[in-house]
Write a protein that holds these residues in place. Structure first.
Motif, PDB file in Angstrom:
ATOM      1  N   PHE A 246       0.851  -1.194   0.000  1.00  8.19           N
ATOM      2  CA  PHE A 246       0.000   0.000   0.000  1.00  8.19           C
ATOM      3  C   PHE A 246       0.883   1.238   0.000  1.00  8.19           C
ATOM      4  CE2 PHE A 246      -2.637   2.875   2.972  1.00  8.19           C
ATOM      5  CZ  PHE A 246      -3.258   3.516   1.909  1.00  8.19           C
ATOM      6  N   LEU A 247       0.692   2.104  -0.986  1.00  7.90           N
ATOM      7  CA  LEU A 247       1.369   3.403  -1.054  1.00  7.90           C
ATOM      8  C   LEU A 247       0.309   4.483  -1.032  1.00  7.90           C
ATOM      9  CD1 LEU A 247       4.281   4.427  -3.439  1.00  7.90           C
ATOM     10  CD2 LEU A 247       2.372   5.960  -3.008  1.00  7.90           C
ATOM     11  N   ILE A 248       0.433   5.403  -0.094  1.00 10.47           N
ATOM     12  CA  ILE A 248      -0.507   6.529  -0.009  1.00 10.47           C
ATOM     13  C   ILE A 248       0.247   7.835   0.030  1.00 10.47           C
ATOM     14  CG2 ILE A 248      -0.679   6.142   2.506  1.00 10.47           C
ATOM     15  CD1 ILE A 248      -3.484   7.549   2.299  1.00 10.47           C
ATOM     16  N   ASP A 249      -0.089   8.723  -0.884  1.00 12.28           N
ATOM     17  CA  ASP A 249       0.451  10.087  -0.959  1.00 12.28           C
ATOM     18  C   ASP A 249      -0.758  11.004  -0.850  1.00 12.28           C
ATOM     19  OD1 ASP A 249       1.405  12.592  -1.747  1.00 12.28           O
ATOM     20  OD2 ASP A 249       2.789  11.766  -3.217  1.00 12.28           O
ATOM     21  N   ALA A 250      -0.928  11.641   0.298  1.00  8.61           N
ATOM     22  CA  ALA A 250      -2.138  12.424   0.545  1.00  8.61           C
ATOM     23  C   ALA A 250      -1.852  13.514   1.564  1.00  8.61           C
ATOM     24  CB  ALA A 250      -3.271  11.520   1.050  1.00  8.61           C
ATOM     25  N   GLY A 251      -2.556  14.618   1.426  1.00  2.81           N
ATOM     26  CA  GLY A 251      -2.372  15.740   2.330  1.00  2.81           C
ATOM     27  C   GLY A 251      -3.688  16.270   2.854  1.00  2.81           C
ATOM     28  N   THR A 252      -3.602  17.317   3.638  1.00  2.00           N
ATOM     29  CA  THR A 252      -4.771  18.059   4.099  1.00  2.00           C
ATOM     30  C   THR A 252      -4.445  19.543   4.049  1.00  2.00           C
ATOM     31  OG1 THR A 252      -4.043  17.920   6.409  1.00  2.00           O
ATOM     32  CG2 THR A 252      -5.590  16.234   5.644  1.00  2.00           C
ATOM     33  N   SER A 253      -5.458  20.359   4.243  1.00  5.97           N
ATOM     34  CA  SER A 253      -5.299  21.809   4.249  1.00  5.97           C
ATOM     35  C   SER A 253      -5.635  22.363   5.630  1.00  5.97           C
ATOM     36  CB  SER A 253      -6.223  22.458   3.214  1.00  5.97           C
ATOM     37  OG  SER A 253      -5.916  22.011   1.911  1.00  5.97           O
ATOM     38  N   PHE A 254      -4.955  23.458   5.973  1.00  3.69           N
ATOM     39  CA  PHE A 254      -5.228  24.133   7.243  1.00  3.69           C
ATOM     40  C   PHE A 254      -5.123  25.628   7.005  1.00  3.69           C
ATOM     41  CE2 PHE A 254      -4.071  25.802  11.459  1.00  3.69           C
ATOM     42  CZ  PHE A 254      -5.052  25.227  12.241  1.00  3.69           C
ATOM     43  N   ALA A 258      -0.912  23.729   3.023  1.00  5.55           N
ATOM     44  CA  ALA A 258      -1.009  22.317   2.689  1.00  5.55           C
ATOM     45  C   ALA A 258       0.041  21.489   3.407  1.00  5.55           C
ATOM     46  CB  ALA A 258      -0.836  22.131   1.183  1.00  5.55           C
ATOM     47  N   CYS A 259      -0.286  20.222   3.623  1.00  2.65           N
ATOM     48  CA  CYS A 259       0.739  19.232   3.939  1.00  2.65           C
ATOM     49  C   CYS A 259       0.751  18.206   2.813  1.00  2.65           C
ATOM     50  CB  CYS A 259       0.505  18.571   5.293  1.00  2.65           C
ATOM     51  SG  CYS A 259      -0.849  17.374   5.353  1.00  2.65           S
ATOM     52  N   ASP A 260       1.853  17.504   2.684  1.00  5.24           N
ATOM     53  CA  ASP A 260       2.070  16.540   1.600  1.00  5.24           C
ATOM     54  C   ASP A 260       2.872  15.400   2.202  1.00  5.24           C
ATOM     55  OD1 ASP A 260       2.549  15.202  -0.742  1.00  5.24           O
ATOM     56  OD2 ASP A 260       3.591  16.824  -1.753  1.00  5.24           O
ATOM     57  N   ILE A 261       2.210  14.262   2.423  1.00  4.54           N
ATOM     58  CA  ILE A 261       2.812  13.156   3.171  1.00  4.54           C
ATOM     59  C   ILE A 261       2.651  11.863   2.379  1.00  4.54           C
ATOM     60  CG2 ILE A 261       2.732  11.819   5.320  1.00  4.54           C
ATOM     61  CD1 ILE A 261       1.401  14.309   6.619  1.00  4.54           C
ATOM     62  N   THR A 262       3.699  11.062   2.328  1.00  2.90           N
ATOM     63  CA  THR A 262       3.627   9.765   1.664  1.00  2.90           C
ATOM     64  C   THR A 262       4.194   8.691   2.578  1.00  2.90           C
ATOM     65  OG1 THR A 262       4.001  10.868  -0.460  1.00  2.90           O
ATOM     66  CG2 THR A 262       4.133   8.474  -0.436  1.00  2.90           C
ATOM     67  N   ARG A 263       3.500   7.566   2.609  1.00  2.00           N
ATOM     68  CA  ARG A 263       3.971   6.404   3.335  1.00  2.00           C
ATOM     69  C   ARG A 263       3.695   5.144   2.505  1.00  2.00           C
ATOM     70  NH1 ARG A 263       6.319   9.731   5.622  1.00  2.00           N
ATOM     71  NH2 ARG A 263       6.618  10.045   7.871  1.00  2.00           N
ATOM     72  N   THR A 264       4.484   4.092   2.766  1.00  2.00           N
ATOM     73  CA  THR A 264       4.331   2.819   2.077  1.00  2.00           C
ATOM     74  C   THR A 264       4.329   1.706   3.114  1.00  2.00           C
ATOM     75  OG1 THR A 264       5.591   3.737   0.216  1.00  2.00           O
ATOM     76  CG2 THR A 264       5.207   1.362   0.218  1.00  2.00           C
ATOM     77  N   TYR A 265       3.453   0.722   2.904  1.00  2.00           N
ATOM     78  CA  TYR A 265       3.302  -0.374   3.856  1.00  2.00           C
ATOM     79  C   TYR A 265       3.282  -1.704   3.116  1.00  2.00           C
ATOM     80  CZ  TYR A 265       1.528   3.598   6.568  1.00  2.00           C
ATOM     81  OH  TYR A 265       1.384   4.806   7.183  1.00  2.00           O
ATOM     82  N   ALA A 266       3.615  -2.768   3.823  1.00  2.00           N
ATOM     83  CA  ALA A 266       3.539  -4.120   3.283  1.00  2.00           C
ATOM     84  C   ALA A 266       2.686  -4.980   4.210  1.00  2.00           C
ATOM     85  CB  ALA A 266       4.937  -4.728   3.155  1.00  2.00           C
ATOM     86  N   THR A 267       1.987  -5.962   3.642  1.00  4.72           N
ATOM     87  CA  THR A 267       1.188  -6.861   4.478  1.00  4.72           C
ATOM     88  C   THR A 267       2.082  -7.838   5.242  1.00  4.72           C
ATOM     89  OG1 THR A 267       0.864  -8.252   2.531  1.00  4.72           O
ATOM     90  CG2 THR A 267      -0.898  -6.720   3.081  1.00  4.72           C
ATOM     91  N   ASP A 268       3.202  -8.219   4.638  1.00  2.81           N
ATOM     92  CA  ASP A 268       4.128  -9.152   5.275  1.00  2.81           C
ATOM     93  C   ASP A 268       5.212  -8.356   5.984  1.00  2.81           C
ATOM     94  OD1 ASP A 268       5.851 -11.132   6.051  1.00  2.81           O
ATOM     95  OD2 ASP A 268       6.255 -11.914   4.040  1.00  2.81           O
TER      96      ASP A 268
END
Length: 453
Positions: A246-254, A258-268
């Motif tokens: 799973f790769l998610i690149d997503a931000g929010t506004s305040f 803006a913020c701009d954050i990305t993380r990557t995960y594995a099931t194993d």
């Protein structure tokens, strides 16, 4: 942060913006800075409007992001004027009367019709630097008044200095990071629960408390091979079987930041792909520590290529030394984008290539056309650091057909391709000393909160 804290920081921020505006106007030979908030755009052959997006030059001054038809007038030596459109309208929600920590610092004029702004704008358009999009003019294209002229001398100065964030702006970005990391945790939980890309995105938006028009950009929510599409935004309705990564690149506004954050995960958690994620994460933290005054940002980018090439070598994908992989372009096959960009009022903030506040461009290093920032870092600058390692069919096919095909192990590539790719991204502020990593700070604060996942 509290309203009282923002009220304490805002006057210094406004003072700095007024200083910049005065200098920019002098350089351009103008008396007034006029900034429209922007207008609503309608789709062709339809009566539906596109989501309204505020003019960044407008929201730099005050935290109004949902107020089309308003104007700012900045005249050196005078109190800034806000011409605030609060229309008579029973079809839509009318903007509320302005309130908050910033209100007392403006002369506020409320208008009920968009063209009433003319009564409160400077008399001579020729003496105004008007910053905005053409559609902001008051009237039609032929006879419109106060058409934005976007003078280069003014924009060059303002865009260059916008890279340097005031303490108020850092707090705004910190607020965005906090809501962004909260939403990222919700997205990870949805991924761990076996949800689809579509449902993970819904979980993210719910935790962020923002809809698609409020988020600073379209979320990248990618499972498995989709992680190899750098800007993947399709949002499949069904989860793949099996789910590997799973790769998610997503931000929010305040308040417009803006913020701009990305993380990557594995099931194993004990597998090789998780080990590769950990290696990229460790390398990324070292790159974040390079965000220091006097550092050439292109140096961080090139060092990132060496680090990614080293990981490729460690995992048996590359057969050559990291320096060779950088020189012959192999590292760019697996890391095809820039190490990051400026961030603040815009996700990809302006002025990334500015040679000085009088214009000019600092070119990208040869062979690296997608780097978005080439300046030397200085205190106050906020950037992202986002190394990546991907298995992209198009780029791999080109490598296979080229002269360096034997420099990689294709069997190892085949083992990792089903996982798509890895990207880790933080927002980092350059200071007089150690860098300030707003993203890691926010994740740590969230983990310390009661009930945090």
């Amino acid at each position: 942060m509290t309203t009282q804290e923002l009220a304490m920081l805002y006057p210094q921020h406004l003072c700095e913006l007024e200083r910049r505006a005065a200098e920019a106007l002098e350089r351009g030979g103008f008396d007034h800075l006029v900034v429209p908030s922007g207008t609503v755009h309608y789709q062709v052959f339809d009566d539906r409007d596109y989501p309204y997006v505020v003019n960044p030059q407008f929201k730099a001054w005050l935290p109004l992001t949902r107020n089309p038809g308003s104007w700012l007038v900045i005249t050196p030596g005078k109190k800034p004027r806000l011409i605030y459109l609060q229309p008579f309208d029973y079809w839509h929600v009318v903007p509320q009367t302005p309130e908050g920590w910033w209100v007392e610092h403006f002369e506020i004029v409320v208008i009920r019709k968009w063209d009433e702004a003319l009564q409160h704008l400077p008399q001579s358009e020729a003496r105004c630097a008007i910053l905005g999009e053409p559609q902001s003019a008051l009237g039609d294209d032929a006879t419109g008044r106060f058409k934005p002229n976007n003078p280069p001398a003014v924009l060059d100065y303002l865009d260059y200095h916008r890279a340097f964030k005031t303490p108020y702006e850092v707090e705004m970005m910190r607020g965005a990071s906090r809501s962004g990391t909260r939403a990222h945790r919700a997205a990870e939980a949805a991924f761990r629960a076996g949800k689809s890309e579509f449902d993970i995105n819904l979980a993210y938006a719910a935790a962020a408390r923002q809809d698609a028009s409020e988020l600073p950009y379209g979320n990248i929510v990618a499972l498995n091979e989709h992680g190899a599409v750098l800007h993947y935004t399709e949002l499949a309705r069904e989860a793949p079987d099996p789910v590997r990564s799973f790769l998610i690149d997503a931000g929010t506004s305040f308040h417009g930041y803006a913020c701009d954050i990305t993380r990557t995960y594995a099931t194993d958690s004990g597998g090789e792909f998780q080990a590769m994620i950990d290696a990229v994460d460790a390398a990324q933290l070292k790159m974040c520590d390079q965000v220091r005054a006097g550092t050439d940002y292109t140096r961080i980018h090139l060092d990132a290529h060496l680090a990614i090439a080293g990981i490729l070598k460690d995992f048996g994908i590359s057969k050559v030394a990291p320096e060779t992989a950088l020189e012959n372009g192999i590292s760019s096959v697996f890391f095809p984008h820039g190490i990051g960009h400026g961030i603040g009022l815009q996700v990809h903030d302006v002025g990334g290539f500015a040679e000085s506040d009088r214009g000019g461009r600092i070119a990208n290093p040869d062979g690296h056309p997608f780097l978005r920032l080439t300046r030397t870092l200085a205190p106050g600058m906020a950037v992202t650091i986002e190394p990546g390692l991907y298995f992209v069919d198009l780029l791999l096919d080109k490598l296979r057909q080229g002269e360096h095909a034997d420099a990689v192990d294709w069997d190892r590539i085949a083992q990792f391709k089903p996982y798509g790719g890895i990207r880790i991204e933080d927002e980092v502020v350059c200071t007089d000393g150690a860098p300030l990593n707003l993203t890691r700070e926010a994740f740590a604060a969230g983990a310390a909160e009661p009930g945090a996942a």
